[in-house]
Design an enzyme around this catalytic site. Structure first.
Site, PDB file in Angstrom:
ATOM      1  N   HIS A 461       0.811  -1.225   0.000  1.00 56.46           N
ATOM      2  CA  HIS A 461       0.000   0.000   0.000  1.00 56.46           C
ATOM      3  C   HIS A 461       0.835   1.262   0.000  1.00 56.46           C
ATOM      4  O   HIS A 461       0.490   2.254  -0.627  1.00 56.46           O
ATOM      5  CB  HIS A 461      -0.920  -0.011   1.226  1.00 56.46           C
ATOM      6  CG  HIS A 461      -1.987  -1.033   1.108  1.00 56.46           C
ATOM      7  ND1 HIS A 461      -2.453  -1.762   2.174  1.00 56.46           N
ATOM      8  CD2 HIS A 461      -2.661  -1.475   0.042  1.00 56.46           C
ATOM      9  CE1 HIS A 461      -3.390  -2.593   1.759  1.00 56.46           C
ATOM     10  NE2 HIS A 461      -3.519  -2.446   0.468  1.00 56.46           N
ATOM     11  N   ARG A 568     -16.859   2.883 -12.296  1.00 57.90           N
ATOM     12  CA  ARG A 568     -16.971   1.628 -11.525  1.00 57.90           C
ATOM     13  C   ARG A 568     -17.998   1.849 -10.417  1.00 57.90           C
ATOM     14  O   ARG A 568     -17.671   2.420  -9.378  1.00 57.90           O
ATOM     15  CB  ARG A 568     -15.627   1.268 -10.912  1.00 57.90           C
ATOM     16  CG  ARG A 568     -14.541   0.842 -11.908  1.00 57.90           C
ATOM     17  CD  ARG A 568     -13.252   0.571 -11.146  1.00 57.90           C
ATOM     18  NE  ARG A 568     -12.272  -0.206 -11.864  1.00 57.90           N
ATOM     19  CZ  ARG A 568     -11.157   0.291 -12.415  1.00 57.90           C
ATOM     20  NH1 ARG A 568     -10.914   1.595 -12.363  1.00 57.90           N
ATOM     21  NH2 ARG A 568     -10.292  -0.502 -13.013  1.00 57.90           N
ATOM     22  N   GLU A 698     -13.193  -9.595 -20.379  1.00 56.59           N
ATOM     23  CA  GLU A 698     -12.204  -9.734 -19.303  1.00 56.59           C
ATOM     24  C   GLU A 698     -11.782 -11.182 -19.125  1.00 56.59           C
ATOM     25  O   GLU A 698     -10.885 -11.481 -18.358  1.00 56.59           O
ATOM     26  CB  GLU A 698     -12.792  -9.269 -17.972  1.00 56.59           C
ATOM     27  CG  GLU A 698     -13.457  -7.931 -18.036  1.00 56.59           C
ATOM     28  CD  GLU A 698     -13.810  -7.408 -16.662  1.00 56.59           C
ATOM     29  OE1 GLU A 698     -12.939  -6.796 -16.044  1.00 56.59           O
ATOM     30  OE2 GLU A 698     -14.954  -7.621 -16.216  1.00 56.59           O
ATOM     31  N   ASN A 721      -6.935  -5.737 -16.999  1.00 55.44           N
ATOM     32  CA  ASN A 721      -6.450  -6.179 -15.683  1.00 55.44           C
ATOM     33  C   ASN A 721      -6.916  -7.615 -15.438  1.00 55.44           C
ATOM     34  O   ASN A 721      -6.141  -8.497 -15.084  1.00 55.44           O
ATOM     35  CB  ASN A 721      -7.005  -5.291 -14.560  1.00 55.44           C
ATOM     36  CG  ASN A 721      -6.709  -3.827 -14.790  1.00 55.44           C
ATOM     37  OD1 ASN A 721      -5.751  -3.506 -15.474  1.00 55.44           O
ATOM     38  ND2 ASN A 721      -7.515  -2.951 -14.230  1.00 55.44           N
ATOM     39  N   ASP A 722      -8.210  -7.819 -15.663  1.00 51.39           N
ATOM     40  CA  ASP A 722      -8.733  -9.168 -15.457  1.00 51.39           C
ATOM     41  C   ASP A 722      -8.344 -10.097 -16.593  1.00 51.39           C
ATOM     42  O   ASP A 722      -8.022 -11.258 -16.372  1.00 51.39           O
ATOM     43  CB  ASP A 722     -10.260  -9.126 -15.298  1.00 51.39           C
ATOM     44  CG  ASP A 722     -10.637  -8.791 -13.865  1.00 51.39           C
ATOM     45  OD1 ASP A 722     -10.043  -9.396 -12.957  1.00 51.39           O
ATOM     46  OD2 ASP A 722     -11.488  -7.922 -13.659  1.00 51.39           O
ATOM     47  N   CYS A 769     -10.211  -0.453 -21.003  1.00 55.94           N
ATOM     48  CA  CYS A 769     -10.267   0.352 -19.782  1.00 55.94           C
ATOM     49  C   CYS A 769      -9.391  -0.243 -18.679  1.00 55.94           C
ATOM     50  O   CYS A 769      -9.440   0.207 -17.538  1.00 55.94           O
ATOM     51  CB  CYS A 769     -11.707   0.529 -19.308  1.00 55.94           C
ATOM     52  SG  CYS A 769     -12.535  -1.025 -18.987  1.00 55.94           S
TER      53      CYS A 769
END
Ligand code: PEP
Ligand code: MG
Length: 835
Positions: A461, A568, A698, A721-722, A769
């Site tokens: 993080h 989102r 995805e 990403n997925d 995206c």
């Protein structure tokens, strides 16, 4: 003088007798100076040797020390060599350890094993060694260190013990002290006599010096044998230890090699200065004086109080901390965005951990004070997590300690560890063992210009926050970092993950020029960010932003966004403790339409599941949530979630302002048909207009069947990403595999191409995206693959637009064709050089 196999001859001017260095540092400096003068090393090597002392003990024993540089600074070694200082009166190397022979080693590979081997032999010959401490003839030292007196065949042939196995040593750096010590530890666990034989030489495995004396290098065959009651067990354990270490040693060597070879992206410092290498965590170059955070004083006093009183005190401190974290999450959400704020939400959850509370109470029952018990409980739990060695759990341990410190601060303000309070006035580069996420989020960018930590990882993080804040950062630089002194001027390179302490005037002016150039580039990009992304030959790509809340839209537009390509909506749910009803959702969508003032808006229907868990929905726990009831699969099972959302969306569409709907995680035609059916029912109910209904690609299945899905979907937006995680079977949250989860992997690119072709067959458009859309080279390549829209984090827009404006679409198409035939993601990335 005898011949020297690997280190070259030892000239007389590399042996200095009867010296009296002031201290260890002076001894190292003198020896390094000799190596520099002999042309063996660059000037920075002395500092590298000093750093090595911070992380390892180079005192060999019996009055001999072998200082040498850090492995990652091997580039500073021009030629193998050694320099010897004879210190008859000794110099304190470590408390209680006096070095009388300092053998400084400059070696590019495992050649220092040869030196070590001779030295270990000498260590066993005390008379001869004692003579070297006082001799006035440099020839004695030279002979001792450059000849192998024991190479004659032994009089009695050596043989193995009763039980045995053979093994070829595959440690890239040979058998050096660290793995050898593990062998010794293992052998010592058994009564059996254990022996290693290499050719005619044997060593007792329980004797470290004897093992090192073998001077084993990679590729050498050894015979491991044992004799005694537990010989079989000892051998099988030894074998396991050796093989375990193989994996570790090879990984370490590969990492060091990768790091050393890593092209220095961006800035190239002049004159190969000494650098501390870590992992690049946030891009940018910073110049400043170091501020080294001393490790916080962890002593928490134990002041027992009556148990009932203690319980109340703890309860209040926990409640106050929850409120504090909530405020911090709100503040972070406003400043940095909701995903960053999620970090503090998760920390709040840690306060509800029943094990933690139970352990604290047990300690209080035993008669300890509240703060002491709490601190102990946190430390024990964090220690356990960190010890498991899993990067995710280590990050969790850091979060636990962070939150623990906050509670301590509530219990006693003096214990909050306000380590960041005394930052210097001048902007500094902050050096820390690790920095808690809340500490990072709270950094004032006008006081801190860069961040370097000894621990941590690029996906922790703290690193994510640093990136969001635009603060150049490097992590995982190792404990040597903490040996640096506050006040030292340094250059931090967040592109390449390197810190250059005490830079030369040339390096400083080069870094300043680079920063200025980057600033100009950024300014140029920003100046032109409202211009369209049209290639030189006139091909236009739509550039949109990924934005979740209306109040972020203005910033996105200011960065040059031409609309919102991904809203989102799960963040409307994640942000609150309950499910927003139809009216609340209508307000959110209408506000976004208003903020966009007629520009396109694509709203993604709820994508809950996977890493986005909403506690208040009480969904069943799944073993593999990324492969479970996620995205469209959940929507189709939960009309109570889907219907109000669609009603709100169709009502918002009635305003006449642009709005399209997109469904996540689609894998099959029946899913789209079912969703379209529900949309149509609800549209009719609310008397809304027809809107474009698209799907996210995805899952590899969707890409492979794009031509079929395109019959039923109005547009595609590829969630790389997925798509990357499902194609490469790499959990997108696994930090260990993060470097391999590259969306430019040729397999992912082929799926993107199939999606584009499938869409084209039915006249549909395709956008992207996922994160790769915001990478300027990635954006160029995707354009070449035929993607028409790119939607990204607003901050990425100016650079992507500028990159595309610099290209020819024809060249990008050719580039894409080449990328599709590449073997690896690295090969694909290498194509950037030809662009
Ligand atoms: C993606 O998967 O690329 C995407 C944009 O969706 P998310 O990151 O929200 O899963
Ligand atoms: Mg996704």
């Amino acid at each position: 003088m005898g011949s020297v196999d690997t280190v070259g001859a030892l000239p007389r001017d590399l042996v200095r007798l009867a010296v009296s260095p002031r201290d260890k540092a002076d001894a190292i400096a003198q020896a390094a100076q000799m190596l520099v003068a002999a042309g063996c090393v660059e000037a920075g090597y002395a500092q590298s040797m000093i750093r090595r002392e911070g992380v390892a003990n180079t005192f060999l024993g019996h009055g001999v020390a072998i200082p040498h540089g850090m492995a990652e600074d091997r580039a500073l070694v021009r030629a193998n060599g050694i320099a010897v200082l004879q210190v008859p009166d000794g110099v304190e190397w470590n408390p209680g350890q006096s070095a009388r022979l300092v053998v400084a080693i400059a070696a590019q590979s495992d050649t220092h094993i040869a030196i070590l081997r001779r030295l270990t032999r000498l260590l066993q010959d005390e008379d001869r060694l004692g003579g070297l401490f006082v001799t006035s003839d440099p020839g004695d030292v030279i002979t001792a260190l450059t000849t192998d007196p024991e190479v004659n065949a032994p009089a009695v042939p050596v043989s193995d013990l009763a039980k045995r196995f053979e093994w070829v040593l595959d440690y890239p750096n040979g058998l050096h002290a660290r793995p050898a010590a593990r062998w010794v530890d293992t052998a010592k666990g058994y009564a059996a006599r254990c022996q290693i034989r290499h050719g005619d030489e044997v060593a007792d495995v329980k004797n470290l010096v004897a093992l090192l004396r073998l001077g084993l290098t990679q590729g050498e065959r050894i015979s491991v044998s044992a004799e005694g009651p537990d010989a079989d067990q000892a051998l099988s354990r030894l074998k396991a230890t050796m093989l375990d270490l193989s994996v570790q040693e090879r990984a370490d060597a590969a990492l060091a090699a990768r790091r050393a070879k890593q092209p220095v992206i961006g800035w190239h410092p002049p004159g190969a200065p000494m650098a501390l290498a870590g992992i690049a965590a946030a891009p940018g170059l910073a110049i400043g004086r170091l501020h080294v955070l001393a490790a916080a004083d962890r002593s928490v006093p134990d002041h027992p109080v009556p148990l009932s009183e203690g319980g109340n005190i703890l309860h209040e401190a926990l409640s106050a901390t929850r409120l504090q974290l909530k405020a911090l999450a709100d503040d972070t959400a406003r400043r940095l965005g909701p995903s960053e704020a999620g970090i503090f939400k998760a920390q709040g959850e840690l306060l509800n951990d029943t094990d933690l509370i139970t352990l604290t109470c047990q300690l209080m029952v035993e008669g300890h004070g509240v703060a002491w018990s709490w601190d102990q409980a946190i430390e024990r739990m964090a220690g356990k997590l960190a010890a498991l060695g899993n990067a995710l759990l280590v990050a969790r341990a850091a979060d636990l300690r962070d939150v623990g410190r906050r509670v301590l601060g509530q219990l006693d303000p003096g214990l909050g560890g306000a380590s960041l309070h005394d930052l210097p006035d001048e902007p500094c580069i902050l050096i820390a063992g690790d920095l808690a996420p809340s500490e990072t989020a709270g950094l004032d960018p006008s006081r801190v210009v860069g961040l370097a930590t000894a621990q941590g990882g690029p996906t922790a993080h703290t690193a994510i926050l640093a990136r969001t804040m635009g603060l150049p950062a490097m992590v995982a630089a190792g404990p040597g970092l903490l040996a640096l002194e506050s006040g030292t001027l340094a250059i931090l390179d967040g592109y390449g993950g390197r810190l250059y302490p005490d830079p030369s005037p040339e390096a400083l002016s080069s870094a300043r020029a680079f920063i200025a150039e980057q600033g100009l580039r950024r300014a140029r990009e920003e100046e032109r960010r409202s211009l369209p992304a049209s290639t030189r030959d006139g091909h236009r790509v739509e550039i949109a932003a990924n934005v979740n809340f209306a109040d972020q839209a203005a910033f996105a537009l200011s960065q040059g966004a031409e609309g919102v390509g991904l809203m989102r909506t799960e963040f409307l749910f994640l942000e609150r403790g309950d499910t927003p009803d139809e009216e609340a959702q209508l307000a959110a969508y209408t506000a976004m339409q208003d903020a966009l003032n007629g520009r396109p808006l694509i709203v993604r229907a709820l994508d809950i599941g996977g890493d986005k868990q909403v506690a208040h929905l009480d969904l069943p726990r799944e073993d593999n949530p990324f492969l479970g009831v996620r995205g469209a699969r959940l929507l189709l099972r939960r009309p109570d979630l889907l219907d109000p959302q669609l009603r709100a969306l169709y009502r918002a569409a009635k305003s006449g302002k642009p709005l399209s709907i997109m469904f996540p995680m689609i894998t099959s035609v029946p899913e789209i048909i079912a969703l379209r059916g529900i949309c149509e029912r609800i549209r009719a109910e609310v008397e809304g207009p027809e809107v474009a209904l698209g799907i996210m690609v995805e899952v590899p299945a969707a890409a492979l069947a794009a031509d079929v899905l395109a019959r039923h979907a109005d547009f595609f937006s590829i969630g790389t990403n997925d798509l990357t995680q499902y194609t490469l079977a790499i959990d997108r949250q696994n930090p260990e595999l993060a470097a391999e989860a590259d969306s430019l992997h040729p397999a992912v690119l082929r799926l993107i191409r199939m999606t584009v072709d499938g869409a084209a067959a039915h006249g549909r458009w395709v956008g992207i995206c996922g994160g790769i859309a915001g990478d300027p080279f990635g954006a160029a390549l995707l354009t070449g693959l035929g993607v028409q829209e790119l939607s990204m984090t607003p901050r990425d827009i100016p650079a992507v637009k500028e990159r595309l404006r610099d290209c020819d679409a024809t060249a990008l198409r050719a580039l894409a064709e080449r990328a599709l035939t590449c073997e690896t993601a690295t090969d694909v990335r290498a194509l950037e050089a030809d662009l």
